[in-house]
Design a protein around this motif. Structure first.
Motif, PDB file in Angstrom:
ATOM      1  N   LYS A   1       0.870  -1.168   0.000  1.00  0.00           N
ATOM      2  CA  LYS A   1       0.000   0.000   0.000  1.00  0.00           C
ATOM      3  C   LYS A   1       0.907   1.217   0.000  1.00  0.00           C
ATOM      4  O   LYS A   1       1.840   1.303   0.791  1.00  0.00           O
ATOM      5  CB  LYS A   1      -0.900   0.013   1.222  1.00  0.00           C
ATOM      6  CG  LYS A   1      -1.824   1.206   1.234  1.00  0.00           C
ATOM      7  CD  LYS A   1      -2.861   1.095   2.315  1.00  0.00           C
ATOM      8  CE  LYS A   1      -3.775   2.303   2.204  1.00  0.00           C
ATOM      9  NZ  LYS A   1      -4.948   2.167   3.007  1.00  0.00           N
ATOM     10  N   LEU A   2       0.628   2.150  -0.897  1.00  0.00           N
ATOM     11  CA  LEU A   2       1.457   3.338  -1.068  1.00  0.00           C
ATOM     12  C   LEU A   2       0.803   4.550  -0.420  1.00  0.00           C
ATOM     13  O   LEU A   2      -0.367   4.827  -0.638  1.00  0.00           O
ATOM     14  CB  LEU A   2       1.666   3.608  -2.561  1.00  0.00           C
ATOM     15  CG  LEU A   2       2.337   4.919  -2.946  1.00  0.00           C
ATOM     16  CD1 LEU A   2       3.786   4.932  -2.483  1.00  0.00           C
ATOM     17  CD2 LEU A   2       2.260   5.136  -4.441  1.00  0.00           C
ATOM     18  N   TYR A   3       1.582   5.241   0.405  1.00  0.00           N
ATOM     19  CA  TYR A   3       1.203   6.552   0.921  1.00  0.00           C
ATOM     20  C   TYR A   3       2.148   7.540   0.258  1.00  0.00           C
ATOM     21  O   TYR A   3       3.279   7.730   0.699  1.00  0.00           O
ATOM     22  CB  TYR A   3       1.337   6.612   2.439  1.00  0.00           C
ATOM     23  CG  TYR A   3       0.407   5.663   3.157  1.00  0.00           C
ATOM     24  CD1 TYR A   3      -0.913   6.008   3.379  1.00  0.00           C
ATOM     25  CD2 TYR A   3       0.858   4.428   3.597  1.00  0.00           C
ATOM     26  CE1 TYR A   3      -1.775   5.138   4.044  1.00  0.00           C
ATOM     27  CE2 TYR A   3       0.012   3.553   4.252  1.00  0.00           C
ATOM     28  CZ  TYR A   3      -1.296   3.904   4.471  1.00  0.00           C
ATOM     29  OH  TYR A   3      -2.140   3.051   5.120  1.00  0.00           O
ATOM     30  N   SER A   4       1.714   8.116  -0.841  1.00  0.00           N
ATOM     31  CA  SER A   4       2.563   9.010  -1.614  1.00  0.00           C
ATOM     32  C   SER A   4       2.875  10.273  -0.823  1.00  0.00           C
ATOM     33  O   SER A   4       2.002  10.830  -0.159  1.00  0.00           O
ATOM     34  CB  SER A   4       1.868   9.378  -2.929  1.00  0.00           C
ATOM     35  OG  SER A   4       2.608  10.370  -3.595  1.00  0.00           O
ATOM     36  N   SER A   5       4.110  10.731  -0.918  1.00  0.00           N
ATOM     37  CA  SER A   5       4.487  11.961  -0.217  1.00  0.00           C
ATOM     38  C   SER A   5       3.724  13.167  -0.752  1.00  0.00           C
ATOM     39  O   SER A   5       3.659  14.197  -0.098  1.00  0.00           O
ATOM     40  CB  SER A   5       5.995  12.190  -0.308  1.00  0.00           C
ATOM     41  OG  SER A   5       6.409  12.256  -1.655  1.00  0.00           O
ATOM     42  N   ASP A   6       3.123  13.037  -1.927  1.00  0.00           N
ATOM     43  CA  ASP A   6       2.271  14.100  -2.460  1.00  0.00           C
ATOM     44  C   ASP A   6       0.882  14.101  -1.820  1.00  0.00           C
ATOM     45  O   ASP A   6       0.184  15.102  -1.860  1.00  0.00           O
ATOM     46  CB  ASP A   6       2.080  13.945  -3.978  1.00  0.00           C
ATOM     47  CG  ASP A   6       3.335  14.241  -4.761  1.00  0.00           C
ATOM     48  OD1 ASP A   6       4.232  14.933  -4.229  1.00  0.00           O
ATOM     49  OD2 ASP A   6       3.425  13.774  -5.905  1.00  0.00           O
ATOM     50  N   ASP A   7       0.486  12.968  -1.256  1.00  0.00           N
ATOM     51  CA  ASP A   7      -0.877  12.795  -0.790  1.00  0.00           C
ATOM     52  C   ASP A   7      -1.019  12.678   0.725  1.00  0.00           C
ATOM     53  O   ASP A   7      -2.091  12.369   1.219  1.00  0.00           O
ATOM     54  CB  ASP A   7      -1.488  11.540  -1.408  1.00  0.00           C
ATOM     55  CG  ASP A   7      -1.611  11.636  -2.913  1.00  0.00           C
ATOM     56  OD1 ASP A   7      -1.607  12.754  -3.439  1.00  0.00           O
ATOM     57  OD2 ASP A   7      -1.698  10.577  -3.554  1.00  0.00           O
ATOM     58  N   TYR A   8       0.053  12.864   1.497  1.00  0.00           N
ATOM     59  CA  TYR A   8      -0.079  12.749   2.940  1.00  0.00           C
ATOM     60  C   TYR A   8       0.713  13.829   3.645  1.00  0.00           C
ATOM     61  O   TYR A   8       1.567  14.483   3.072  1.00  0.00           O
ATOM     62  CB  TYR A   8       0.367  11.367   3.441  1.00  0.00           C
ATOM     63  CG  TYR A   8       1.866  11.129   3.380  1.00  0.00           C
ATOM     64  CD1 TYR A   8       2.700  11.631   4.375  1.00  0.00           C
ATOM     65  CD2 TYR A   8       2.435  10.411   2.352  1.00  0.00           C
ATOM     66  CE1 TYR A   8       4.067  11.428   4.316  1.00  0.00           C
ATOM     67  CE2 TYR A   8       3.794  10.213   2.306  1.00  0.00           C
ATOM     68  CZ  TYR A   8       4.609  10.710   3.287  1.00  0.00           C
ATOM     69  OH  TYR A   8       5.943  10.507   3.228  1.00  0.00           O
ATOM     70  N   LYS A   9       0.390  13.992   4.916  1.00  0.00           N
ATOM     71  CA  LYS A   9       1.238  14.779   5.804  1.00  0.00           C
ATOM     72  C   LYS A   9       1.406  13.961   7.078  1.00  0.00           C
ATOM     73  O   LYS A   9       0.494  13.233   7.497  1.00  0.00           O
ATOM     74  CB  LYS A   9       0.656  16.152   6.086  1.00  0.00           C
ATOM     75  CG  LYS A   9      -0.658  16.176   6.814  1.00  0.00           C
ATOM     76  CD  LYS A   9      -1.097  17.614   7.007  1.00  0.00           C
ATOM     77  CE  LYS A   9      -2.444  17.675   7.699  1.00  0.00           C
ATOM     78  NZ  LYS A   9      -2.874  19.053   7.932  1.00  0.00           N
ATOM     79  N   LEU A  10       2.573  14.035   7.651  1.00  0.00           N
ATOM     80  CA  LEU A  10       2.866  13.304   8.881  1.00  0.00           C
ATOM     81  C   LEU A  10       2.705  14.232  10.068  1.00  0.00           C
ATOM     82  O   LEU A  10       3.112  15.388  10.024  1.00  0.00           O
ATOM     83  CB  LEU A  10       4.298  12.777   8.865  1.00  0.00           C
ATOM     84  CG  LEU A  10       4.628  11.742   7.814  1.00  0.00           C
ATOM     85  CD1 LEU A  10       6.097  11.372   7.903  1.00  0.00           C
ATOM     86  CD2 LEU A  10       3.782  10.500   7.983  1.00  0.00           C
ATOM     87  N   ARG A  11       2.090  13.702  11.102  1.00  0.00           N
ATOM     88  CA  ARG A  11       1.977  14.465  12.331  1.00  0.00           C
ATOM     89  C   ARG A  11       2.514  13.595  13.470  1.00  0.00           C
ATOM     90  O   ARG A  11       2.163  12.418  13.555  1.00  0.00           O
ATOM     91  CB  ARG A  11       0.527  14.817  12.631  1.00  0.00           C
ATOM     92  CG  ARG A  11      -0.059  15.813  11.655  1.00  0.00           C
ATOM     93  CD  ARG A  11      -1.411  16.309  12.059  1.00  0.00           C
ATOM     94  NE  ARG A  11      -2.303  15.213  12.458  1.00  0.00           N
ATOM     95  CZ  ARG A  11      -3.234  15.323  13.397  1.00  0.00           C
ATOM     96  NH1 ARG A  11      -3.402  16.424  14.062  1.00  0.00           N
ATOM     97  NH2 ARG A  11      -4.017  14.299  13.670  1.00  0.00           N
ATOM     98  N   LEU A  12       3.341  14.159  14.303  1.00  0.00           N
ATOM     99  CA  LEU A  12       3.792  13.452  15.495  1.00  0.00           C
ATOM    100  C   LEU A  12       2.752  13.644  16.579  1.00  0.00           C
ATOM    101  O   LEU A  12       2.370  14.773  16.879  1.00  0.00           O
ATOM    102  CB  LEU A  12       5.155  13.980  15.953  1.00  0.00           C
ATOM    103  CG  LEU A  12       6.295  13.757  14.970  1.00  0.00           C
ATOM    104  CD1 LEU A  12       7.571  14.368  15.533  1.00  0.00           C
ATOM    105  CD2 LEU A  12       6.503  12.289  14.693  1.00  0.00           C
ATOM    106  N   VAL A  13       2.279  12.538  17.110  1.00  0.00           N
ATOM    107  CA  VAL A  13       1.266  12.593  18.167  1.00  0.00           C
ATOM    108  C   VAL A  13       1.754  11.749  19.337  1.00  0.00           C
ATOM    109  O   VAL A  13       2.418  10.722  19.136  1.00  0.00           O
ATOM    110  CB  VAL A  13      -0.107  12.109  17.664  1.00  0.00           C
ATOM    111  CG1 VAL A  13      -0.676  13.042  16.625  1.00  0.00           C
ATOM    112  CG2 VAL A  13      -0.030  10.706  17.111  1.00  0.00           C
ATOM    113  N   PRO A  14       1.450  12.154  20.559  1.00  0.00           N
ATOM    114  CA  PRO A  14       1.869  11.352  21.713  1.00  0.00           C
ATOM    115  C   PRO A  14       1.170   9.982  21.720  1.00  0.00           C
ATOM    116  O   PRO A  14       0.017   9.879  21.276  1.00  0.00           O
ATOM    117  CB  PRO A  14       1.440  12.175  22.930  1.00  0.00           C
ATOM    118  CG  PRO A  14       0.905  13.453  22.400  1.00  0.00           C
ATOM    119  CD  PRO A  14       0.754  13.348  20.932  1.00  0.00           C
ATOM    120  N   ARG A  15       1.861   8.993  22.208  1.00  0.00           N
ATOM    121  CA  ARG A  15       1.250   7.663  22.346  1.00  0.00           C
ATOM    122  C   ARG A  15       0.195   7.703  23.437  1.00  0.00           C
ATOM    123  O   ARG A  15       0.324   8.407  24.411  1.00  0.00           O
ATOM    124  CB  ARG A  15       2.286   6.621  22.712  1.00  0.00           C
ATOM    125  CG  ARG A  15       3.230   6.331  21.597  1.00  0.00           C
ATOM    126  CD  ARG A  15       4.137   5.210  21.981  1.00  0.00           C
ATOM    127  NE  ARG A  15       5.110   5.003  20.914  1.00  0.00           N
ATOM    128  CZ  ARG A  15       5.992   4.043  20.919  1.00  0.00           C
ATOM    129  NH1 ARG A  15       6.050   3.202  21.928  1.00  0.00           N
ATOM    130  NH2 ARG A  15       6.828   3.918  19.922  1.00  0.00           N
TER     131      ARG A  15
END
Length: 86
Positions: free
Chosen positions: A71-85
């Protein structure tokens, strides 16, 4: 880390993409090690050093992934967010 998919437009593999390989519970990021190995590799996002294969080009890497299924999560189609566990 949370992957927030914005939209699904790009299906072509490129640097910075995140890959989920079928049968494997890990996420990998596509990076290039041209300076050292001259290859493209998938590096484990969690630990940063475990890799899942390497190929001379993105086209070869994509061919290898198609055989495994992914499964591809293209860098054009996502943003990463750091969230606490939780």
């Amino acid at each position: 880390m949370l992957i927030e998919v914005i939209e699904k437009n790009n299906e072509k593999l490129q640097l910075g993409d995140i890959i989920a390989v079928n049968g494997n519970n890990e996420l990998y990021m596509v990076i290039a090690l041209r300076e050292t190995l001259g290859e493209h590799v998938l590096v484990n996002i969690r630990n940063g050093y475990e890799s899942l294969g390497s190929c001379k080009s993105l086209r070869h890497l994509e061919g290898d992934l198609k055989r495994r299924g992914y499964k591809l999560y293209s860098s054009d189609d996502y943003k990463l967010r750091l969230v606490p566990r939780e």
